[in-house]
Each structure stands twice: as structure tokens, then as C-alpha cells.
Design a protein around this motif. Structure first.
Motif, PDB file in Angstrom:
ATOM      1  N   ARG A  72       7.165 -13.414 -17.053  1.00 21.53           N
ATOM      2  CA  ARG A  72       7.873 -13.499 -18.477  1.00 21.53           C
ATOM      3  C   ARG A  72       7.651 -12.112 -19.187  1.00 21.53           C
ATOM      4  O   ARG A  72       6.590 -11.538 -19.195  1.00 21.53           O
ATOM      5  N   LEU A  73       9.028 -11.525 -19.441  1.00 17.12           N
ATOM      6  CA  LEU A  73       8.737 -10.247 -20.336  1.00 17.12           C
ATOM      7  C   LEU A  73       9.100 -10.534 -21.772  1.00 17.12           C
ATOM      8  O   LEU A  73      10.114 -11.172 -22.110  1.00 17.12           O
ATOM      9  N   VAL A  74       8.371  -9.761 -22.402  1.00 16.65           N
ATOM     10  CA  VAL A  74       8.813 -10.280 -24.018  1.00 16.65           C
ATOM     11  C   VAL A  74       8.555  -8.835 -24.765  1.00 16.65           C
ATOM     12  O   VAL A  74       7.726  -7.850 -24.531  1.00 16.65           O
ATOM     13  N   LEU A  75       9.527  -8.595 -25.905  1.00 15.28           N
ATOM     14  CA  LEU A  75       9.180  -7.489 -26.550  1.00 15.28           C
ATOM     15  C   LEU A  75       8.669  -7.879 -27.869  1.00 15.28           C
ATOM     16  O   LEU A  75       8.952  -8.870 -28.464  1.00 15.28           O
ATOM     17  N   CYS A  76       8.051  -6.902 -28.512  1.00  8.48           N
ATOM     18  CA  CYS A  76       7.312  -7.226 -29.839  1.00  8.48           C
ATOM     19  C   CYS A  76       7.418  -5.967 -30.754  1.00  8.48           C
ATOM     20  O   CYS A  76       7.650  -5.035 -30.091  1.00  8.48           O
ATOM     21  N   ASN A  77       7.041  -6.158 -31.900  1.00 10.12           N
ATOM     22  CA  ASN A  77       7.093  -5.334 -32.808  1.00 10.12           C
ATOM     23  C   ASN A  77       8.469  -4.099 -32.947  1.00 10.12           C
ATOM     24  O   ASN A  77       8.081  -3.119 -32.908  1.00 10.12           O
ATOM     25  N   VAL A  78       9.514  -4.846 -32.529  1.00  9.84           N
ATOM     26  CA  VAL A  78      10.578  -4.105 -32.639  1.00  9.84           C
ATOM     27  C   VAL A  78      11.118  -3.471 -33.899  1.00  9.84           C
ATOM     28  O   VAL A  78      11.157  -4.229 -34.886  1.00  9.84           O
ATOM     29  N   GLN A  79      11.121  -2.015 -34.040  1.00  9.98           N
ATOM     30  CA  GLN A  79      11.537  -1.565 -35.252  1.00  9.98           C
ATOM     31  C   GLN A  79      13.045  -1.668 -35.402  1.00  9.98           C
ATOM     32  O   GLN A  79      13.841  -1.895 -34.826  1.00  9.98           O
ATOM     33  N   PRO A  80      13.224  -1.558 -36.767  1.00 12.86           N
ATOM     34  CA  PRO A  80      14.644  -1.887 -37.351  1.00 12.86           C
ATOM     35  C   PRO A  80      15.823  -0.952 -36.478  1.00 12.86           C
ATOM     36  O   PRO A  80      16.954  -1.455 -35.998  1.00 12.86           O
ATOM     37  N   GLN A  81      15.524   0.417 -36.215  1.00 10.35           N
ATOM     38  CA  GLN A  81      16.490   1.240 -35.544  1.00 10.35           C
ATOM     39  C   GLN A  81      16.577   0.645 -34.125  1.00 10.35           C
ATOM     40  O   GLN A  81      17.862   0.563 -33.654  1.00 10.35           O
ATOM     41  N   VAL A  82      15.564   0.071 -33.362  1.00  9.98           N
ATOM     42  CA  VAL A  82      15.589  -0.459 -32.223  1.00  9.98           C
ATOM     43  C   VAL A  82      16.381  -1.750 -32.074  1.00  9.98           C
ATOM     44  O   VAL A  82      17.275  -1.970 -31.225  1.00  9.98           O
ATOM     45  N   LYS A  83      16.035  -2.627 -32.967  1.00  8.90           N
ATOM     46  CA  LYS A  83      16.736  -3.840 -33.156  1.00  8.90           C
ATOM     47  C   LYS A  83      18.120  -3.707 -33.334  1.00  8.90           C
ATOM     48  O   LYS A  83      18.829  -4.423 -32.831  1.00  8.90           O
ATOM     49  N   LEU A  84      18.550  -2.417 -34.067  1.00 10.21           N
ATOM     50  CA  LEU A  84      20.076  -2.358 -34.209  1.00 10.21           C
ATOM     51  C   LEU A  84      20.692  -2.229 -32.724  1.00 10.21           C
ATOM     52  O   LEU A  84      21.817  -2.683 -32.524  1.00 10.21           O
ATOM     53  N   ILE A  85      20.104  -1.284 -32.107  1.00 10.52           N
ATOM     54  CA  ILE A  85      20.685  -1.098 -30.662  1.00 10.52           C
ATOM     55  C   ILE A  85      20.795  -2.171 -29.920  1.00 10.52           C
ATOM     56  O   ILE A  85      21.749  -2.533 -29.275  1.00 10.52           O
ATOM     57  N   LEU A  86      19.900  -3.237 -29.892  1.00 11.38           N
ATOM     58  CA  LEU A  86      19.595  -4.313 -29.287  1.00 11.38           C
ATOM     59  C   LEU A  86      20.684  -5.212 -29.624  1.00 11.38           C
ATOM     60  O   LEU A  86      21.576  -5.998 -28.917  1.00 11.38           O
ATOM     61  N   GLU A  87      21.037  -5.560 -30.907  1.00  9.87           N
ATOM     62  CA  GLU A  87      21.903  -6.369 -31.588  1.00  9.87           C
ATOM     63  C   GLU A  87      23.294  -5.778 -31.238  1.00  9.87           C
ATOM     64  O   GLU A  87      24.182  -6.874 -30.872  1.00  9.87           O
ATOM     65  N   LEU A  88      23.497  -4.490 -31.502  1.00  7.94           N
ATOM     66  CA  LEU A  88      24.996  -3.769 -30.960  1.00  7.94           C
ATOM     67  C   LEU A  88      25.376  -4.317 -29.544  1.00  7.94           C
ATOM     68  O   LEU A  88      26.608  -4.477 -29.266  1.00  7.94           O
ATOM     69  N   THR A  89      24.202  -4.120 -28.618  1.00  7.53           N
ATOM     70  CA  THR A  89      24.660  -4.338 -27.343  1.00  7.53           C
ATOM     71  C   THR A  89      24.608  -5.831 -27.007  1.00  7.53           C
ATOM     72  O   THR A  89      24.833  -6.257 -25.808  1.00  7.53           O
ATOM     73  N   GLN A  90      24.216  -6.655 -27.714  1.00 11.18           N
ATOM     74  CA  GLN A  90      23.999  -8.162 -27.754  1.00 11.18           C
ATOM     75  C   GLN A  90      22.921  -8.410 -26.726  1.00 11.18           C
ATOM     76  O   GLN A  90      22.710  -9.418 -26.105  1.00 11.18           O
TER      77      GLN A  90
END
Length: 117
Positions: A72-90
Motif C-alpha cells: 500500500r502506498l500513501v502520500l501524506c503532508n502534501v503541500q498546496p503547490q504539489v496538491k494542485l499538480i495532483l488535482e490538475l492531473t486528476q
């Protein structure tokens, strides 16, 4: 970057930005992991303040490797700038993302560490 490997927990803590150069280093670090079924792989992004599209490649490869190994792979403490990239790429819907590292550890004892689809 810090890599901590115990029997059931792998903790990666990259620092700075994840671009093409650092993404390659992160991919190499992930490749050194000796996967065991039901391991929990955590990528703590607390110290990552920037990520471009080439930085997504090691994360996706890591996720594929974890899943193929029954981990199981989990991302944590995702900063807003990085979260935006993840959201834009879905990719925010592909990765398991939790607010804090402590949330993973507190939530895990009653659950299987393995990824289940």
C-alpha cells in the motif's frame, strides 16, 4: 532525501522540489526498496515545495511497483503547490492521500496494510 525501511513500513521523505533531476533520484531510491507483501509505503511530502509534471513519474512508478508487490502506498503532508499538480492531473483520485503521517499510523492497526481495490 531520507529512506527508512523496516519490515512493514517504508518511509520516504523527499526534500525540496521534485523535477526531472530529483525525480530520477527518487525513482532510484524507490527501486532500492525490497518489497514484502502487505508493506506500507509512505511518501511524506512535508518538505517538498515544488513538483513539475516530470516529478509525477516516480510517484506513479512507485505506486505501480507497490501495487504489483501487494503493498500500500500513501502520500501524506502534501503541500498546496504539489496538491494542485495532483488535482490538475486528476491523480489525487488515484493516490491515497492523507493529511498527516500520524493519521496513517493511527488508522492502520485495524486495517490490512496492503492495497485493496
Amino acid at each position: 532525501m531520507t529512506l527508512t525501511q523496516e519490515r512493514q513500513l517504508i518511509l520516504l521523505k523527499p526534500e525540496g522540489g521534485i523535477n526531472l533531476e530529483f525525480g530520477t533520484a527518487l525513482s532510484e531510491q524507490i527501486a532500492t526498496i525490497e518489497p514484502r507483501c502487505n508493506q506500507l509505503w509512505v511518501i511524506d511530502l512535508a518538505e517538498v515545495d515544488f513538483m513539475d509534471s516530470s516529478g509525477l513519474v516516480p510517484l506513479i512508478k512507485g505506486l505501480m511497483s507497490a501495487r504489483q508487490s501487494g503493498c500500500r502506498l500513501v502520500l501524506c503532508n502534501v503541500q498546496p503547490q504539489v496538491k494542485l499538480i495532483l488535482e490538475l492531473t486528476q491523480l489525487d483520485s488515484v493516490f491515497e492521500i492523507v493529511p498527516k503521517y500520524e493519521d496513517i499510523i493511527c488508522d492502520t492497526p485495524g486495517k490490512s496494510l496492503a492495497f485493496t481495490s
